[in-house]
Design a protein around this motif. Structure first.
Motif, mmCIF file in Angstrom:
data_model
loop_
_atom_site.group_PDB
_atom_site.id
_atom_site.type_symbol
_atom_site.label_atom_id
_atom_site.label_comp_id
_atom_site.label_asym_id
_atom_site.label_seq_id
_atom_site.Cartn_x
_atom_site.Cartn_y
_atom_site.Cartn_z
ATOM 1 N N ASP A 130 0.855 -1.263 -0.145
ATOM 2 C CA ASP A 130 0.003 -0.103 -0.030
ATOM 3 C C ASP A 130 0.950 1.219 -0.067
ATOM 4 N N CYS A 131 2.082 1.066 0.858
ATOM 5 C CA CYS A 131 2.935 2.386 0.741
ATOM 6 C C CYS A 131 3.980 2.386 -0.198
ATOM 7 N N GLY A 132 4.087 1.498 -1.110
ATOM 8 C CA GLY A 132 4.957 1.562 -2.343
ATOM 9 C C GLY A 132 6.313 0.941 -1.786
ATOM 10 N N PRO A 460 -0.566 2.167 10.526
ATOM 11 C CA PRO A 460 -0.034 3.424 9.670
ATOM 12 C C PRO A 460 -0.123 4.653 10.546
ATOM 13 N N TYR A 464 4.532 6.899 8.178
ATOM 14 C CA TYR A 464 4.011 6.145 7.199
ATOM 15 C C TYR A 464 3.720 6.722 6.015
ATOM 16 N N LYS A 465 2.780 7.518 6.364
ATOM 17 C CA LYS A 465 1.868 8.413 5.041
ATOM 18 C C LYS A 465 2.992 9.094 4.217
ATOM 19 N N SER A 468 5.135 6.924 2.174
ATOM 20 C CA SER A 468 4.093 6.657 0.878
ATOM 21 C C SER A 468 4.035 7.762 0.038
ATOM 22 N N ALA A 471 7.550 7.103 -1.930
ATOM 23 C CA ALA A 471 7.517 6.216 -2.888
ATOM 24 C C ALA A 471 6.881 6.347 -4.045
ATOM 25 N N LYS A 472 5.752 7.046 -3.986
ATOM 26 C CA LYS A 472 5.019 7.327 -5.256
ATOM 27 C C LYS A 472 5.848 8.292 -6.077
#
Length: 766
Positions: A130-132, A460, A464-465, A468, A471-472
Motif C-alpha cells: 500500500d505504501c509503495g 499506519p 508511514y504516510k 508513501s 515512494a509514489k
C-alpha cells in the motif's frame, strides 16, 4: 554483471574442504582440552596459535596434533586457506566486479517478522504494498533462529518470508547473521567471546561481543553462510546479500589476535628486530626487544608507533574478515545479485578501500539530527566518502525513521517533510537505495525505542504516510535519479593514521582531527567535495583542482612528495597545522617542520605553543568574529606570504596563516585551530578565485548538489534546510524542469523554497 577472476583457483573445491577440515580439527583439539579439563562448572579453554614457530592450529599446550599427520602439500593448502580467512598475510586472490546498475531507486526498510509479538506477515506485506515499499533487508540478526542448536538448521520460517515478499513484488536483501552469535555457541565455546585490554572481557547478552578472528567462530560462521547460500542463492526474490553488519574490530585483545599482530609485525619488518627497535624508538625507557617472545601485549603499551600499528592491524583484520565472507557468497550468488556490507560513517575505524575490494555495492548506515538541527551534512559527509572510495554508487541500509536511541531520552521524530528531504539528500550524493531501520518498532529488547516506520501500535501513522508520498514520487521519477555520477573538482583528505596519531598525542580537549570541520566549511559554502583516504598511497588525486587537508600528522615521504608535486603542477592546497610532522611510524621527523613539505609551504618552524582564544588582526577575508585557539606554530616565512596574525604582544610576531606560490600552484597553510567561520571564508574565496563556484552561489541553509544521470542529463538538487521559506534566484545558465512538480525552471527566475523542501531540476541539453 560479469565477474572476472584475476587469479584462478583451480583447486577451489579442495581448498574449501581443507578450510573446513582445518577448522574442524582446531575444534577437535580445543574441544578435547575443554572436556578433559571440565570439572563441575569449571572449564579450561585454549586458543589456537598462529605463531610461526608452531603449525597452524597448534596451541601452547598442544605441540602435537592432526595437522602434523598431513602431507606438506595439504598443509600448504590449509595455510593458504587460513590466510584467506584472516591469517597474517594478504589474501592472494582478488576479484574485479562491475557494479550493476539499478533501473530505479530502491526504497524500503529492514524487516524482522521473527521479532513480532504475533503473526502478521500478510498484514505487513499488505501495508508495504500500500505504501509503495520496494525492498526489505532480512536475516542479518537471526543466527539463533536459523541454528537454534548446534547443527540444527531451521529455514522454513525465512522461506515463507522471502516467498511471500517475492509474490508481492518486494525485493529482498539477505544478511549473513554472523554479527550476533547464538547462545549455544557462547556457552559451548566461551573462547569466542572477546577479551579486552587489562583483563576485561565480553559477556553474552549483547551483539558483536566476539573475536572475529577466532577459528571456532570462523568455522561456524562459514557453515551458516554456506547453508544460507545453498538454500537461497537461486531464489528469484533475493537481489543481494549483506555480509555481517557494521563490522569494526571493537578493541578485541584475545591472545590469538595478539599473536596474529606479532606475526604481522614480523612480516612488516622482515623479521628484523633491529629495524623494529629503531623505527619505533624502543630504546626509550629501555623497552627494546631482542627476541620475538619478548614482544609485549597491547595492554600496557604507551609507545605511539606500536599503538598506530595496532590500529592498522585491526583495520586489516576487519577487511580480511569481510573479504572472506564475500568470497564465500561469491561462490554461490547469481550474476544478477550483488554483495554489500553496511558500514558506519565513523571513517577512522576501517580500511574501507580494502574492505570494499570484492563487493559490488558498499552500503552505509547514517543516523543524523532532525527537527531544528536537520542540515543534511552527515548524509553528505558519508556519501562523499563512500562514493569516492568505491568510485561508484552506494546504498543506505539504515537511517532514521522516527526517534532513535537505546533508551527513550533522545526521541526526536522528524518534522513534516523532513523524511522526504532526507531521502533526496541521500540520492543527491549518489545513493541508489534508502532503507530505514526498520519497518516496525520493537516491543522488547535494547532497541525498543529505536523506532521504525510503524510505531509500537503497528498501524499506519504520519511517518508511514510521508513514506508513501516519497515512494509514489520515486516510482515516477526515480529512473531519472538512479546511478547518479559526480565529477567534483575539490577533494578533502582523510588520514586514518593521523586521526589515531593525534588521539594518542592530543594537543587539545577539542576534536584533535577536525576533518569534519573542514568538510562542514566546504558543505556550507556549496563546494561539492570528494573525500579521499589518503593513507592509501595508490589513490590518485591529480585530477582535482583543489585539495583540503586536515592535520596530516602521520604521512610517508611518498605521500608528501605527491602533495608537493600536485602544487608544483598547478594545484591548490589548503593545509592545516601539524602536517608532515611524523613519518609513517608515528615517529617525529628529525628536521625542521614541516619536513618534506617545506618547499611547497615556503616556511619552517621550530616552536609551537598552546594558546588561549585569540582574535585575528586584519585579514584578506574581512573581519573574523570568532577567534582562533588551541595551538599555534611559530612560522618563519622563507618564500611564503603572511596572510594573518593574531592580536597578541608575543604571539603576534609570527603569522598563523600563510600562502606560498610554488611552481604553477599555491599552498595556503593554517598554523592554528580555526573557527568554522574562518574556514568557510578561506575555502569560499579560493573556490571563487579558481572558478569552482561563482560569487552568486548560495550558502547554507540553501544547499546545491548535482550530478549526471544515466541519460547524460545534469540533475541539480536545491535544498532548503531550514524551517523558514528561502527566496533564491536560479543562478544557472540553462533552463530546466523541476521533476518533482513538473514545472519549468528558468535562468534568473526567483524561486521560493518552502521549509524543509527542495526542487530537483533536470537541465535541458539545449
Amino acid at each position: 554483471m560479469k565477474r572476472k577472476l584475476i587469479e584462478s583457483m583451480k583447486n577451489a573445491k579442495l581448498e574449501k574442504q581443507m578450510r573446513i577440515m582445518m577448522l574442524s580439527g582446531l575444534f577437535l583439539i580445543a574441544g578435547t582440552v575443554m572436556m578433559n579439563a571440565r570439572g563441575g562448572d569449571s572449564q579450561k579453554t585454549l586458543e589456537p596459535q598462529q605463531d610461526s614457530k608452531r603449525g597452524i592450529g597448534q596451541d601452547e599446550g598442544e605441540s602435537k596434533g592432526w595437522v602434523e599427520k598431513l602431507s606438506e602439500a595439504d598443509r600448504s593448502s590449509i595455510d593458504k586457506s587460513w590466510k584467506s580467512m584472516g591469517g597474517c598475510e594478504d589474501n592472494p586472490v582478488a576479484y574485479e566486479f562491475a557494479q550493476p546498475k539499478f533501473d530505479n531507486i530502491l526504497y524500503g526498510a529492514a524487516y524482522y517478522h521473527e521479532y513480532m509479538p504475533s503473526e502478521r506477515l500478510d498484514k505487513d506485506i499488505r501495508l508495504m504494498k500500500d505504501c509503495g515499499l520496494s525492498v526489505v533487508r532480512v536475516g542479518e540478526s537471526s543466527w539463533g533462529q536459523f541454528e537454534p542448536k548446534e547443527g540444527q538448521f531451521e529455514f522454513e520460517w525465512m522461506d515463507r518470508i522471502i516467498n511471500e515478499m517475492h509474490k508481492a513484488g518486494i525485493k529482498v536483501i539477505l544478511g549473513t547473521p554472523t554479527y550476533s552469535i547464538p547462545a549455544w555457541m557462547a556457552e559451548k565455546y566461551p573462547e569466542i567471546l572477546a577479551q579486552y585490554q587489562r583483563g576485561s572481557k565480553a559477556y553474552y547478552g549483547i551483539r558483536q561481543n566476539m573475536d572475529i578472528t577466532n577459528p571456532a567462530y570462523l568455522f561456524y560462521s562459514e557453515r551458516i553462510i554456506r547453508k544460507l547460500m545453498e538454500r537461497y542463492a537461486s531464489h528469484p526474490g533475493v537481489i543481494g546479500y549483506q555480509v555481517d553488519n557494521e563490522t569494526v574490530i571493537r578493541e578485541i585483545n584475545n591472545h590469538g589476535f595478539f599473536t596474529g599482530f606479532r606475526n604481522y609485525i614480523k612480516n612488516k619488518f622482515d623479521n628484523n628486530l633491529d629495524s623494529l627497535n629503531r623505527a619505533w624508538g624502543l630504546n626509550y625507557w629501555g623497552m627494546n626487544i631482542h627476541t620475538w617472545e619478548e614482544f609485549y601485549a597491547r595492554d600496557g603499551v604507551t609507545n605511539p608507533s606500536y599503538k598506530v600499528e595496532w590500529e592498522r592491524y585491526g583495520r586489516k583484520k576487519v577487511a580480511d574478515f569481510l573479504n572472506w565472507q564475500v568470497d564465500i557468497v561469491n561462490e554461490y550468488k547469481r550474476n544478477d545479485q550483488f554483495v554489500t556490507h553496511c558500514f558506519m560513517p565513523a571513517l577512522h575505524e576501517l580500511d574501507q578501500v580494502e574492505s570494499m575490494r570484492r563487493m559490488q555495492y558498499p552500503a552505509v548506515n547514517i543516523y543524523h539530527d532532525v527537527q531544528d538541527s536537520q542540515d543534511g551534512h552527515l548524509i553528505t559527509y558519508g556519501g562523499d566518502y563512500f562514493r569516492t572510495v568505491y568510485n561508484g554508487n552506494y546504498l543506505i541500509t539504515e537511517t532514521n525513521a522516527q526517534g532513535i536511541g537505546w533508551d527513550a531520552k533522545t526521541q526526536y521524530p522528524p518534522y513534516d517533510n523532513q523524511l522526504r528531504q532526507n531521502v533526496y539528500s541521500h540520492l543527491s550524493s549518489g545513493a541508489n537505495m534508502v532503507e530505514y531501520w526498520h519497518w516496525s518498532s520493537l516491543h522488547y529488547g535494547q532497541e525498543t525505542y529505536w523506532k521504525g516506520l510503524l510505531g509500537h501500535d503497528l498501524e499506519p501513522n504520519r511517518v508511514y504516510k510521508e513514506f508513501s508520498m516519497v515512494a509514489k514520487e520515486l516510482k515516477n521519477i526515480g529512473n531519472k535519479l538512479v546511478n547518479l555520477k559526480k565529477k567534483n573538482k575539490v577533494a578533502l583528505f582523510f588520514s586514518h593514521d593521523s586521526y589515531y596519531g593525534l588521539q594518542f598525542m592530543r594537543y587539545t580537549n577539542e576534536i584533535n582531527y577536525p576533518a569534519g570541520l573542514l568538510h562542514r566549511a566546504l558543505y556550507n559554502m556549496n563546494i561539492e567535495t570528494d573525500i579521499i583516504p589518503c593513507d592509501n598511497e595508490t589513490f590518485d588525486f591529480s585530477q582535482y583542482e583543489m585539495l583540503v587537508i586536515p592535520p596530516l600528522y602521520i604521512a610517508s615521504d611518498l605521500l608528501l612528495e605527491k602533495i608537493d608535486l600536485f602544487v608544483k603542477n598547478g594545484g591548490k592546497v589548503i593545509m592545516m597545522y601539524k602536517s608532515g610532522y611524523c613519518n609513517e611510524h608515528s615517529a617525529v621527523r628529525a628536521v625542521k617542520s614541516p619536513g618534506p613539505l617545506r618547499k611547497a609551504c615556503g616556511f619552517y618552524y621550530q616552536e609551537y605553543s598552546t594558546i588561549d582564544s585569540l582574535k585575528l588582526k586584519e585579514t584578506p577575508w574581512g573581519e573574523i568574529a570568532k577567534p582562533v585557539g588551541e595551538l599555534m606554530e611559530f612560522i618563519i616565512p622563507e618564500t611564503a606570504k603572511p596572510l594573518a596574525y593574531v592580536d597578541h604582544p608575543f604571539f603576534g610576531q609570527w603569522p598563523v596563516i600563510t600562502e606560498n606560490s610554488y611552481g604553477k600552484g599555491s599552498l595556503i597553510y593554517i598554523g592554528t585551530y580555526p573557527s568554522l567561520e574562518l574556514m568557510e571564508k578561506i575555502v569560499r574565496k579560493e573556490a571563487e578565485n579558481m572558478g569552482i563556484v561563482s560569487p552568486e552561489q548560495y550558502k547554507f541553509p540553501v544547499i546545491v548538489k548535482e550530478g549526471i544521470n544515466d541519460r547524460g542529463q545534469n540533475i541539480r538538487y536545491i535544498f532548503n534546510y531550514s524551517g523558514k521559506e528561502q527566496e533564491i534566484k536560479y543562478n544557472y545558465a540553462k533552463n530546466g524542469i523541476d521533476i518533482l512538480s513538473n514545472k519549468p525552471v528558468k535562468s534568473d527566475e526567483v524561486i521560493t523554497l518552502s521549509p524543509w523542501d527542495l526542487i530537483i531540476v533536470e537541465e535541458k541539453n539545449k
